[in-house]
Design a protein around this motif. Structure first.
Motif, mmCIF file in Angstrom:
data_model
loop_
_atom_site.group_PDB
_atom_site.id
_atom_site.type_symbol
_atom_site.label_atom_id
_atom_site.label_comp_id
_atom_site.label_asym_id
_atom_site.label_seq_id
_atom_site.Cartn_x
_atom_site.Cartn_y
_atom_site.Cartn_z
ATOM 1 N N ALA A 230 7.717 -10.513 8.512
ATOM 2 C CA ALA A 230 6.970 -10.038 9.452
ATOM 3 C C ALA A 230 6.575 -8.747 8.796
ATOM 4 N N VAL A 231 5.507 -8.437 8.847
ATOM 5 C CA VAL A 231 4.638 -7.184 8.316
ATOM 6 C C VAL A 231 3.980 -6.304 9.267
ATOM 7 N N ASN A 232 4.539 -5.349 9.983
ATOM 8 C CA ASN A 232 3.880 -4.341 10.473
ATOM 9 C C ASN A 232 4.189 -2.936 10.023
ATOM 10 N N GLY A 233 4.230 -2.707 8.584
ATOM 11 C CA GLY A 233 4.310 -1.688 7.942
ATOM 12 C C GLY A 233 4.682 -1.710 6.435
ATOM 13 N N ILE A 234 5.038 -0.590 5.757
ATOM 14 C CA ILE A 234 5.192 -0.907 4.486
ATOM 15 C C ILE A 234 6.448 -1.789 3.909
ATOM 16 N N TRP A 235 7.447 -1.805 4.736
ATOM 17 C CA TRP A 235 8.759 -2.626 4.526
ATOM 18 C C TRP A 235 8.676 -3.910 4.478
ATOM 19 N N GLY A 236 7.933 -4.439 5.300
ATOM 20 C CA GLY A 236 7.332 -5.895 5.274
ATOM 21 C C GLY A 236 6.743 -6.208 3.967
ATOM 22 N N GLU A 237 5.750 -5.446 3.692
ATOM 23 C CA GLU A 237 4.942 -5.483 2.349
ATOM 24 C C GLU A 237 5.758 -5.547 1.119
ATOM 25 N N ARG A 238 6.800 -4.501 1.099
ATOM 26 C CA ARG A 238 7.833 -4.603 -0.002
ATOM 27 C C ARG A 238 8.673 -5.708 -0.114
ATOM 28 N N ALA A 239 9.338 -6.400 0.806
ATOM 29 C CA ALA A 239 10.263 -7.634 1.160
ATOM 30 C C ALA A 239 9.463 -8.536 0.667
ATOM 31 N N ALA A 240 8.137 -8.794 1.096
ATOM 32 C CA ALA A 240 7.066 -9.825 0.597
ATOM 33 C C ALA A 240 6.858 -10.006 -0.935
ATOM 34 N N GLU A 241 6.741 -8.742 -1.509
ATOM 35 C CA GLU A 241 6.358 -8.431 -2.977
ATOM 36 C C GLU A 241 7.831 -8.882 -3.751
ATOM 37 N N ILE A 242 8.907 -8.342 -3.376
ATOM 38 C CA ILE A 242 10.327 -8.869 -3.862
ATOM 39 C C ILE A 242 10.353 -10.566 -3.807
ATOM 40 N N ALA A 243 10.266 -11.033 -2.781
ATOM 41 C CA ALA A 243 10.236 -12.542 -2.549
ATOM 42 C C ALA A 243 9.478 -13.178 -3.572
ATOM 43 N N GLU A 244 8.194 -12.824 -3.778
ATOM 44 C CA GLU A 244 7.257 -13.352 -4.570
ATOM 45 C C GLU A 244 7.556 -13.149 -6.099
ATOM 46 N N ARG A 245 8.292 -12.085 -6.273
ATOM 47 C CA ARG A 245 8.559 -11.918 -7.868
ATOM 48 C C ARG A 245 9.663 -12.934 -8.311
#
Length: 410
Positions: free
Chosen positions: A120-135
């Motif tokens: 769930a992305v409603n700010g930067i922390w969702g964006e960071r979590a998504a990048e970590i999972a992608e990596r």
């Protein structure tokens, strides 16, 4: 005589080599002088000011990281985290590192390459979590809403049904946008779709109600430097039995040795084994501080802490409107009590405002982050900083800045 001559020759050679030292970089001048750290009011989104009691705790004598007394302190910390999280999870500990380390610990242990995850992305922390999972090779799916908003449970259920993730990530307190996200019912939805529910409560824990067990949260973490008023560097985290079952039955090892829960569980005495094996050298003095921050929260009482943060935030929001400023989050119920986002005053450069307040009032406030850059000012009132006299101080500083900072005519 031959031996005496040889020793003398070696002595002259040693003197010659010493005079030709290989240290061609001299000691830095800056380290040969003392440095005085300025005292500032830290009213940004974190870290927050550290009260004297916690500073004193952190200055106690060093212990070995597996001494009996250190293990006792770690056990106290586990109990304090269970109280703060409102959980009875056995797998409760503090990661040696900031909130980012806890985020990676949660995702690295619960997700394998190829797994479907929902962020769930409603700010930067969702964006960071998504990048970590992608990596780590996960199949990342997102639901996205605008800055200052949050998700309805029916939107979340629709995405769970569509993507069938093994993990759903949600930020409880989105410090980049100033939103506190409703939690009720989401854990139940996740379990209905055989999905773990992961919650980032770094910016909200202790300042906004959350009940890990009652709200069916499987993994939750926070940071030390927000409401707990502890220096950054330790990150409380907890895993439900449901989460542990998945983690300890995974097919592959977590990508991080340092954050491998099987090692951390033993290091923190969460695995019921009689002996704790060496994994890493824990930050001993940081643990003293974390214990003290959790002790203050326990003495204050969670409900009292939640109420104080709510009342002080409301007082601040009323004051902002009196001086002509507007909270960024329109829905009052969705305003994060610990970090307030303010609509950047039209015609002003937010950098000039924050710089003026730092220079003239010795107060730190912040601009936006991630999706809110250029849109907001951010003010944190957390733990010992959450009180009405500090609100009055901030309002006075903002009023002064609006009077003296340059405003364009456009």
């Amino acid at each position: 005589y031959r031996g005496i001559y040889f020793r003398a020759k070696v002595s002259r050679l040693s003197f010659f080599l010493a005079s030709m030292s290989p240290l061609y970089v001299p000691p830095p001048e800056c380290l040969l002088k003392s440095f005085t750290v300025p005292r500032r009011y830290l009213f940004g989104p974190g870290p927050s000011n550290v009260p004297p009691r916690i500073l004193t705790a952190g200055s106690q004598p060093m212990l070995g990281h597996l001494h009996a007394e250190t293990i006792e302190i770690m056990d106290h910390i586990k109990s304090g985290i269970q109280y703060a999280f409102q959980t009875q999870n056995r797998m409760t500990l503090a990661v040696s590192g900031p909130g980012h380390a806890a985020m990676e610990c949660a995702i690295f242990n619960s997700v394998e390459c190829g797994d479907s995850v929902l962020i769930a992305v409603n700010g930067i922390w969702g964006e960071r979590a998504a990048e970590i999972a992608e990596r780590i090779g996960a199949k990342v799916n997102k639901i996205v809403t605008s800055a200052g908003s949050y998700f309805r449970n029916d939107e979340i259920e629709q995405a769970l049904s569509k993507y069938k993730p093994v993990l759903f990530f949600l930020t409880h307190g989105e410090s980049s946008t100033g939103v506190v996200h409703p939690i009720d019912g989401i854990g139940e939805l996740c379990h209905r779709y055989n999905c773990l529910f992961l919650v980032d409560s770094v910016a909200a824990l202790g300042g906004s109600p959350i009940y890990m067990d009652k709200q069916d949260i499987d993994i939750m973490y926070t940071g030390s430097q927000k409401v707990l008023n502890v220096p950054p560097g330790t990150a409380p985290i907890s895993f439900s039995e449901r989460a542990c079952c998945r983690i300890f039955s995974r097919k592959t090892k977590p990508v991080s040795y340092f954050l491998d829960l099987s090692w951390l569980a033993n290091y923190w005495g969460c695995d019921r084994k009689s002996a704790r094996a060496y994994h890493h050298t824990g930050p001993v003095t940081a643990l003293y501080s974390l214990r003290e921050g959790l002790a203050i929260l326990a003495e204050t009482g969670l409900e009292n802490s939640w109420k104080r943060h709510k009342d002080v935030a409301a007082y601040f929001h009323e004051g902002l409107e009196r001086i002509g400023l507007k909270p960024f989050v329109e829905d009052k119920k969705a305003r994060l009590p610990t970090v307030t986002t303010i609509v950047a005053p039209p015609g002003y450069d937010w950098r000039e405002i924050t710089g003026y307040i730092m220079k003239n009032h010795n107060i730190e406030i912040s601009g936006g982050l991630g999706p809110s850059v250029g849109m907001v000012l951010r003010v944190g009132l957390m733990g010992c900083n959450s009180n009405k006299p500090y609100v009055d101080m901030i309002l006075e500083a903002l009023t002064d800045a609006l009077k003296h900072c340059h405003k364009s005519k456009v």
